[in-house]
Design a protein around this motif. Structure first.
Motif, PDB file in Angstrom:
ATOM      1  N   ASN B  87       0.808  -1.223   0.000  1.00  0.00           N
ATOM      2  CA  ASN B  87       0.000   0.000   0.000  1.00  0.00           C
ATOM      3  C   ASN B  87       0.837   1.266   0.000  1.00  0.00           C
ATOM      4  O   ASN B  87       0.304   2.367  -0.104  1.00  0.00           O
ATOM      5  CB  ASN B  87      -0.891   0.035   1.250  1.00  0.00           C
ATOM      6  N   ASP B  88       2.142   1.103   0.152  1.00  0.00           N
ATOM      7  CA  ASP B  88       3.008   2.264   0.302  1.00  0.00           C
ATOM      8  C   ASP B  88       3.023   3.109  -0.972  1.00  0.00           C
ATOM      9  O   ASP B  88       2.972   2.584  -2.082  1.00  0.00           O
ATOM     10  CB  ASP B  88       4.434   1.787   0.621  1.00  0.00           C
ATOM     11  N   TYR B 123      10.853   1.046  14.932  1.00  0.00           N
ATOM     12  CA  TYR B 123      12.312   0.901  14.807  1.00  0.00           C
ATOM     13  C   TYR B 123      12.751  -0.470  15.306  1.00  0.00           C
ATOM     14  O   TYR B 123      13.674  -1.082  14.766  1.00  0.00           O
ATOM     15  CB  TYR B 123      13.041   1.987  15.622  1.00  0.00           C
ATOM     16  N   THR B 124      12.112  -0.948  16.362  1.00  0.00           N
ATOM     17  CA  THR B 124      12.485  -2.234  16.931  1.00  0.00           C
ATOM     18  C   THR B 124      11.979  -3.377  16.043  1.00  0.00           C
ATOM     19  O   THR B 124      12.636  -4.404  15.898  1.00  0.00           O
ATOM     20  CB  THR B 124      11.916  -2.362  18.355  1.00  0.00           C
ATOM     21  N   LEU B 125      10.822  -3.149  15.437  1.00  0.00           N
ATOM     22  CA  LEU B 125      10.269  -4.133  14.495  1.00  0.00           C
ATOM     23  C   LEU B 125      11.175  -4.253  13.269  1.00  0.00           C
ATOM     24  O   LEU B 125      11.452  -5.333  12.775  1.00  0.00           O
ATOM     25  CB  LEU B 125       8.863  -3.680  14.051  1.00  0.00           C
ATOM     26  N   MET B 126      11.626  -3.116  12.782  1.00  0.00           N
ATOM     27  CA  MET B 126      12.427  -3.083  11.548  1.00  0.00           C
ATOM     28  C   MET B 126      13.630  -2.166  11.769  1.00  0.00           C
ATOM     29  O   MET B 126      13.629  -1.005  11.349  1.00  0.00           O
ATOM     30  CB  MET B 126      11.528  -2.558  10.411  1.00  0.00           C
ATOM     31  N   PRO B 127      14.636  -2.673  12.476  1.00  0.00           N
ATOM     32  CA  PRO B 127      15.773  -1.809  12.822  1.00  0.00           C
ATOM     33  C   PRO B 127      16.722  -1.534  11.659  1.00  0.00           C
ATOM     34  O   PRO B 127      17.510  -0.597  11.710  1.00  0.00           O
ATOM     35  CB  PRO B 127      16.489  -2.598  13.914  1.00  0.00           C
ATOM     36  N   PHE B 128      16.636  -2.354  10.618  1.00  0.00           N
ATOM     37  CA  PHE B 128      17.612  -2.257   9.527  1.00  0.00           C
ATOM     38  C   PHE B 128      17.301  -1.091   8.602  1.00  0.00           C
ATOM     39  O   PHE B 128      16.145  -0.800   8.319  1.00  0.00           O
ATOM     40  CB  PHE B 128      17.623  -3.551   8.705  1.00  0.00           C
ATOM     41  N   ASP B 129      18.372  -0.495   8.100  1.00  0.00           N
ATOM     42  CA  ASP B 129      18.185   0.602   7.145  1.00  0.00           C
ATOM     43  C   ASP B 129      18.080   0.032   5.732  1.00  0.00           C
ATOM     44  O   ASP B 129      18.850   0.383   4.847  1.00  0.00           O
ATOM     45  CB  ASP B 129      19.366   1.586   7.239  1.00  0.00           C
ATOM     46  N   GLU B 131      16.407  -0.571   2.050  1.00  0.00           N
ATOM     47  CA  GLU B 131      15.705   0.278   1.089  1.00  0.00           C
ATOM     48  C   GLU B 131      14.660  -0.526   0.330  1.00  0.00           C
ATOM     49  O   GLU B 131      14.869  -1.701   0.002  1.00  0.00           O
ATOM     50  CB  GLU B 131      16.750   0.846   0.109  1.00  0.00           C
ATOM     51  N   VAL B 132      13.537   0.128   0.031  1.00  0.00           N
ATOM     52  CA  VAL B 132      12.501  -0.500  -0.791  1.00  0.00           C
ATOM     53  C   VAL B 132      12.982  -0.517  -2.244  1.00  0.00           C
ATOM     54  O   VAL B 132      13.400   0.518  -2.769  1.00  0.00           O
ATOM     55  CB  VAL B 132      11.177   0.291  -0.709  1.00  0.00           C
ATOM     56  N   VAL B 133      12.934  -1.688  -2.864  1.00  0.00           N
ATOM     57  CA  VAL B 133      13.328  -1.773  -4.274  1.00  0.00           C
ATOM     58  C   VAL B 133      12.254  -2.494  -5.085  1.00  0.00           C
ATOM     59  O   VAL B 133      11.525  -3.338  -4.557  1.00  0.00           O
ATOM     60  CB  VAL B 133      14.690  -2.506  -4.467  1.00  0.00           C
ATOM     61  N   TRP B 134      12.151  -2.100  -6.335  1.00  0.00           N
ATOM     62  CA  TRP B 134      11.265  -2.773  -7.290  1.00  0.00           C
ATOM     63  C   TRP B 134      12.139  -3.643  -8.174  1.00  0.00           C
ATOM     64  O   TRP B 134      13.115  -3.160  -8.744  1.00  0.00           O
ATOM     65  CB  TRP B 134      10.556  -1.749  -8.177  1.00  0.00           C
ATOM     66  N   ASP B 212      10.424   3.400   6.965  1.00  0.00           N
ATOM     67  CA  ASP B 212       9.605   4.594   6.756  1.00  0.00           C
ATOM     68  C   ASP B 212       8.254   4.239   6.127  1.00  0.00           C
ATOM     69  O   ASP B 212       7.243   4.871   6.421  1.00  0.00           O
ATOM     70  CB  ASP B 212      10.368   5.616   5.912  1.00  0.00           C
ATOM     71  N   SER B 213       8.255   3.203   5.279  1.00  0.00           N
ATOM     72  CA  SER B 213       6.980   2.730   4.729  1.00  0.00           C
ATOM     73  C   SER B 213       6.075   2.261   5.856  1.00  0.00           C
ATOM     74  O   SER B 213       4.879   2.549   5.883  1.00  0.00           O
ATOM     75  CB  SER B 213       7.176   1.542   3.789  1.00  0.00           C
ATOM     76  N   PHE B 214       6.670   1.512   6.794  1.00  0.00           N
ATOM     77  CA  PHE B 214       5.876   0.982   7.909  1.00  0.00           C
ATOM     78  C   PHE B 214       5.376   2.117   8.801  1.00  0.00           C
ATOM     79  O   PHE B 214       4.212   2.124   9.219  1.00  0.00           O
ATOM     80  CB  PHE B 214       6.702  -0.007   8.753  1.00  0.00           C
ATOM     81  N   ILE B 215       6.255   3.071   9.083  1.00  0.00           N
ATOM     82  CA  ILE B 215       5.876   4.191   9.954  1.00  0.00           C
ATOM     83  C   ILE B 215       4.714   4.960   9.334  1.00  0.00           C
ATOM     84  O   ILE B 215       3.706   5.240   9.990  1.00  0.00           O
ATOM     85  CB  ILE B 215       7.092   5.122  10.193  1.00  0.00           C
ATOM     86  N   ASP B 216       4.829   5.257   8.043  1.00  0.00           N
ATOM     87  CA  ASP B 216       3.771   6.013   7.366  1.00  0.00           C
ATOM     88  C   ASP B 216       2.465   5.225   7.321  1.00  0.00           C
ATOM     89  O   ASP B 216       1.381   5.798   7.424  1.00  0.00           O
ATOM     90  CB  ASP B 216       4.219   6.402   5.955  1.00  0.00           C
ATOM     91  N   GLU B 217       2.587   3.905   7.178  1.00  0.00           N
ATOM     92  CA  GLU B 217       1.385   3.074   7.116  1.00  0.00           C
ATOM     93  C   GLU B 217       0.684   3.042   8.481  1.00  0.00           C
ATOM     94  O   GLU B 217      -0.546   3.101   8.549  1.00  0.00           O
ATOM     95  CB  GLU B 217       1.757   1.659   6.645  1.00  0.00           C
TER      96      GLU B 217
END
Lengths: 303, 236
Positions: B87-88, B123-129, B131-134, B212-217
């Motif tokens: 949905n992002d 952040y704890t759920l997804m601590p890794f930086d 990147e979203v890729v297609w 950031d996708s998760f945070i915005d969602e």
């Protein structure tokens, strides 16, 4: 509280074609007079869990926390004289403490707790080699990495493959092995680190530590406990395919063992493997007693 | 308290020229819980770090009606993170439609707990930086993903279902010979041994962190949408 007790005895006799071979052994009755004790405390995969899990956590409500771990360690230090405190890697990554401070606080606290040595887990590369070095400045204990060749990286000369500790006259050799980074960590993070076969390297380390007359040999391993693919390097494989390791302190697979698993090594001797889950939820403890060895030469006896 | 006594044998290899030998051992696993007092000196050392973090991380950005724990083959949490990515709205979602989302269990590092969801929780759920890729893949790779998921026992997926007849895409496909997968750069680069991504035809980088996708969602949903339908059945 889980407790277990095992007895180490020398293998005195084995059968071979109807001939009983009696090998040199120490007399356990005499040994009792000179008994010495050593306490190994250990963690693995603490993953930047500085604070306890939140009270509403679905799995581990209110558990863990470095400040409480410090108390547990301090309680044991007040009772025992000879202690080694070790960590099997993945100190970094898992809470905003790492995102924000890059592992500096983790290293400071481990130093405060009096860690004697650690090995590097795959997540300890998550801030890159530069990031690890930056945090490592605050660590007053060595990182033992025998099967990562850092020659062509900034980490060259900054880690050791092994270290010998002497506690009350007992020599303890500790070395570390890590998991294959390719496929787990992006190349941009581990750069030109070369991964070497952990099992072959482990045997070399053991041989070196034996030459240094170590009484006990401990491997800090971030290989992982066991895999369905039995060809993959694991603690079980490491234990079975080497000779001379007494204790493997494992990590990576976040395996909760209620007590160490005993595995036969390539010479049929016992190796202990222990791992305490992750996130600092538990502190592992293994106590050894040592006897002074009295050598007695026996002849081959025919039966 | 459990106390057991065992006798085990150790080998003759130990006899080489050392003077002490391990004779007995015992073990004791100590749970770290509230029964252990908190040392003040250490608290004092941590608190400046914690206080600074809490200023930003304790902000409640949404609510969860239930505990969500990652699980194989499937779980509401697996569904939630995959759907969040589906949905992002990243820079590319206006011009492209992903045919499926594929993430990995290993990248979900904690639970989402019932009650307020803070920025720190994500952040704890997804601590890794990461990147979203297609990633554009030939349709034949769908079978490789199916084999991977069957072997692993389950991974988070969206817009796809894994049933008795295997893995299939749910949405409409504009092209039948290729498909677009939304995933992370970590997996694209062979992370968790997802080597099938080597067959990529095209990769588009979004410059957007998965987190950031998760945070915005979370912010967009307010009350998290919980989908407990199991999307993966690896039993044969």
């Amino acid at each position: 509280m889980l407790r277990s007790r095992r007895k180490f005895l020398n293998e005195a006799i084995y059968l071979s074609g109807g001939v009983v071979m009696v090998k040199p052994f120490f007399n356990s009755l005499l040994a009792d007079k000179n008994e010495k004790k050593l306490t190994i405390l250990h963690t693995n995969d603490t993953h930047s869990r500085i604070d306890p899990f939140p009270l509403n956590d679905a799995k581990y409500p209110g558990l863990g926390g470095v400040v409480r771990r410090a108390t547990a360690i301090s309680n044991i230090r007040s009772q025992e004289e000879n202690i080694l405190l070790l960590d099997a890697g993945d100190i970094f990554q898992g809470t905003p403490y790492f995102n924000r401070y890059g592992g500096v606080l983790e290293m400071k606290l481990m130093t405060e707790l009096g860690y004697d040595a650690a090995t590097m887990g795959n997540h300890d590369f998550d801030a890159g080699i530069k990031g690890f070095l930056n945090a490592k400045k605050y660590a007053d204990f060595p990182f033992l990495c025998a099967n990562y060749d850092f020659t062509n990286t900034e980490l060259a000369g900054k880690t050791k493959s092994s270290q010998v500790f002497t506690k009350n006259g007992i020599k303890i050799g500790v070395f570390g092995v890590g998991v294959e980074l390719d496929g787990l960590v992006s190349k941009s993070k581990f750069e030109d680190t070369v991964y070497l076969d952990p099992i072959a390297i482990a045997q070399q380390e053991v041989n070196n530590l034996k030459k240094k007359k170590c009484d006990l040999i401990i491997c800090l391993s971030h290989l992982g406990f066991d895999y369905e693919d039995k060809t993959r390097a694991s603690d079980i494989n490491l234990a079975k395919n080497t000779q001379g390791i007494h204790l493997i302190i494992g990590g990576h697979t976040h395996t909760f063992l209620s007590e160490p698993l005993v595995v036969k090594n390539s010479s049929g001797e016992n190796v202990l493997i222990n791992q305490v889950g992750w996130a600092g939820l538990q502190l592992g403890r293994v106590d050894f007693t040592f006897g002074k060895r009295i050598f007695t030469k026996h002849e081959i006896v025919h039966i | 308290m459990r106390l057991k006594l065992f006798v085990i044998l150790i080998g003759a290899g130990l006899t080489a020229c050392s003077s002490f030998s391990p004779k007995t051992w015992e073990s004791n696993t100590i749970p770290i819980d509230y029964t252990l007092a908190e040392m003040e000196t250490l608290e004092t050392e941590i608190s400046p770090y914690r206080d600074t973090l809490n200023l930003s991380m304790n902000v409640v950005i949404g609510q969860s009606g239930e505990n969500m724990i990652k699980n194989r083959p499937c779980s509401a949490l697996n569904n939630w993170i995959a759907d969040a990515l589906l949905n992002d709205q990243d820079s590319l979602s206006k011009i492209l439609k992903p045919n499926m989302v594929l993430l990995n269990m290993g990248s979900i590092r904690s639970s989402i707990n019932q009650g307020g969801v803070t920025l720190g929780d994500i952040y704890t759920l997804m601590p890794f930086d990461n990147e979203v890729v297609w990633v554009k893949l030939p349709i034949s790779v769908l079978k490789d993903i199916e084999d991977y998921i069957r072997a692993s026992g389950g991974e988070p997926i969206a817009n796809a279902v894994f049933n008795k007849s295997g893995l299939s895409l749910l949405g409409e496909q504009e092209q039948t010979d290729v498909f677009w997968v939304l995933t992370s750069d970590y997996l694209l680069n062979g992370g968790d041994r997802m080597t099938f991504f080597e067959q990529k035809l095209e990769v588009l980088y979004t410059g957007r962190l998965l987190r950031d996708s998760f945070i915005d969602e979370v912010k967009k949903q307010g009350n998290l949408k919980i989908d407990k339908n199991c999307r993966i059945d690896v039993t044969q």
